[in-house]
Design a protein around this motif. Structure first.
Motif, short mmCIF file in Angstrom:
data_model
loop_
_atom_site.label_atom_id
_atom_site.label_comp_id
_atom_site.label_asym_id
_atom_site.label_seq_id
_atom_site.Cartn_x
_atom_site.Cartn_y
_atom_site.Cartn_z
N ASN A 116 0.87 -1.16 0.00
CA ASN A 116 0.00 0.00 0.00
C ASN A 116 0.91 1.21 0.00
OD1 ASN A 116 -1.76 -1.95 2.30
ND2 ASN A 116 -2.51 -1.48 0.26
N PHE B 273 1.62 5.57 -0.13
CA PHE B 273 1.12 6.84 0.40
C PHE B 273 2.03 7.98 -0.03
CE2 PHE B 273 -1.65 4.77 3.53
CZ PHE B 273 -1.06 3.52 3.62
N TYR C 103 3.52 0.60 2.91
CA TYR C 103 3.08 -0.31 3.97
C TYR C 103 3.10 -1.72 3.40
CZ TYR C 103 0.12 -2.66 7.39
OH TYR C 103 -0.38 -3.52 8.33
N THR C 104 3.81 -2.62 4.12
CA THR C 104 3.88 -4.00 3.65
C THR C 104 3.35 -4.97 4.70
OG1 THR C 104 6.15 -4.21 4.44
CG2 THR C 104 5.85 -3.50 2.16
N GLY C 105 2.79 -4.43 5.78
CA GLY C 105 2.25 -5.29 6.84
C GLY C 105 2.99 -5.06 8.13
N GLY D 19 1.42 -4.22 11.97
CA GLY D 19 0.92 -3.11 12.76
C GLY D 19 0.62 -1.90 11.89
N ASN D 20 1.04 -0.76 12.35
CA ASN D 20 0.87 0.48 11.59
C ASN D 20 2.21 1.00 11.12
OD1 ASN D 20 -1.82 0.31 12.09
ND2 ASN D 20 -1.98 2.23 13.21
N LYS D 21 3.10 0.10 10.74
CA LYS D 21 4.43 0.51 10.35
C LYS D 21 4.48 0.98 8.91
CE LYS D 21 9.14 -1.15 9.64
NZ LYS D 21 10.04 -2.31 9.67
N LEU D 22 4.77 2.26 8.74
CA LEU D 22 5.04 2.82 7.42
C LEU D 22 6.53 2.99 7.25
CD1 LEU D 22 2.38 5.68 7.03
CD2 LEU D 22 2.43 3.50 5.84
N PHE E 15 9.09 5.24 5.27
CA PHE E 15 9.11 6.51 4.55
C PHE E 15 10.38 6.67 3.74
CE2 PHE E 15 5.59 9.12 6.14
CZ PHE E 15 5.18 8.41 7.26
N TYR F 76 7.14 7.57 15.82
CA TYR F 76 8.13 7.65 14.76
C TYR F 76 9.22 8.63 15.17
CZ TYR F 76 5.08 5.25 11.41
OH TYR F 76 4.31 4.32 10.77
N PHE G 183 9.79 4.29 11.92
CA PHE G 183 8.88 3.66 12.87
C PHE G 183 9.61 3.14 14.10
CE2 PHE G 183 5.13 1.41 14.09
CZ PHE G 183 5.53 0.17 14.56
N GLN H 189 4.28 0.64 17.81
CA GLN H 189 2.86 0.84 17.72
C GLN H 189 2.17 0.10 18.86
OE1 GLN H 189 0.51 -1.39 15.12
NE2 GLN H 189 -1.34 -0.33 15.75
N ARG I 184 1.96 -3.78 19.14
CA ARG I 184 1.61 -4.45 17.89
C ARG I 184 2.74 -4.37 16.85
NH1 ARG I 184 -3.64 -5.82 16.60
NH2 ARG I 184 -4.80 -6.25 18.53
N SER J 53 -5.81 -1.03 13.80
CA SER J 53 -4.44 -1.47 13.61
C SER J 53 -4.34 -2.20 12.28
CB SER J 53 -4.03 -2.41 14.74
OG SER J 53 -2.70 -2.84 14.57
N GLY J 54 -3.13 -2.31 11.78
CA GLY J 54 -2.94 -3.04 10.54
C GLY J 54 -3.32 -2.21 9.33
#
Lengths: 113, 116
Positions: free
Chosen positions: A32, A34, A94-96, A98-101, A103, B35, B45, B48, B55, B97-98
């Motif tokens: 995904n 952004f 985003y590759t999966g 949690g919410n780890k982007l 950048f 972050y 990152f 989270q 997570r 989340s996710g």
């Protein structure tokens, strides 16, 4: 590990010029994508995002980006920039997990009157 | 509506000290991410938390830790500060989340930490 490359670190344009900022990512699976913008003194804001479907994504303030899977690219475009577009622009993937982007290093855009 | 709020906005510490940064998410958001943005780089990152559980964790040393409280606010702690920890620390909140959450991340203005 995935990575994001933004090749243009500083871009200077005149008002009404067209803009294209490059973004390439390295990841072979589902992604995904952004674009975020950070105006001077403000917080990061989402410009647009690609999750699935039409690879041409339209965002706020007249920005759009095209996902080209074969080129691992997600370039940002705007037909005619304004002075108020002066900001730093970040591409993220985003590759999966949690919410780890992840950048890119950002592109500083300056639009001159 | 209030956005993501972070405190303090600026702080100066010396090497070896400890720092605590705080984040209040948007009302109703259950996820908080942290972050680190070093000057000239994109955000990286760190952690989270969602519903008070970790997570995700980035590639940071154990000197970095975080927690989330029952009201979904969060703290980021950094021990034994190094010069290289000087950065803007960003907090981002989301409802979920996710993949569902990452598409709707809202960032705060950050806490700028200077380590001397």
């Amino acid at each position: 590990a995935q990575s994001v490359s933004q090749h243009n670190h500083h871009v200077i344009l005149s008002e009404a010029a067209s803009l294209e900022l490059g973004c390439n990512y390295s990841y072979g699976g589902t992604v995904n994508l952004f674009w975020y913008v950070q105006y001077p003194g403000q917080h990061l804001q989402l410009l647009l995002k690609y999750f699935s479907g039409d690879p041409l994504v339209k965002g706020i303030k007249g920005f759009e980006a095209e996902f080209i899977k074969s080129k691992f690219s997600f370039n940002l475009r705007k037909p005619s920039v304004q002075w108020s577009d002066t900001a730093e622009y970040f591409c993220a993937v985003y590759t999966g997990g949690g919410n780890k982007l992840t950048f890119g290093t950002g592109t500083q855009l300056k639009v001159e009157l | 509506d209030a956005g993501v709020t972070q405190s303090p906005t600026h702080l100066i510490k010396t090497r070896g000290q400890h720092v605590t940064l705080r984040c209040s998410p948007i009302s109703g958001h259950k996820s908080v991410s942290w972050y680190q943005q070093v000057l000239g780089q994109g955000p990286q990152f760190i952690f989270q938390y969602y519903e008070k559980e970790e997570r995700g964790r980035g590639n940071f040393p154990d000197r970095f830790s975080a927690r989330q409280f029952p009201n979904y606010s969060s703290e980021l702690n950094v021990n034994a500060l190094l010069l290289g920890d000087s950065a803007l620390y960003l907090c981002a909140s989301s409802l979920a989340s996710g993949r569902a959450g990452v598409g709707e991340l809202f960032f705060g203005e950050g806490s700028r930490l200077t380590v001397l």
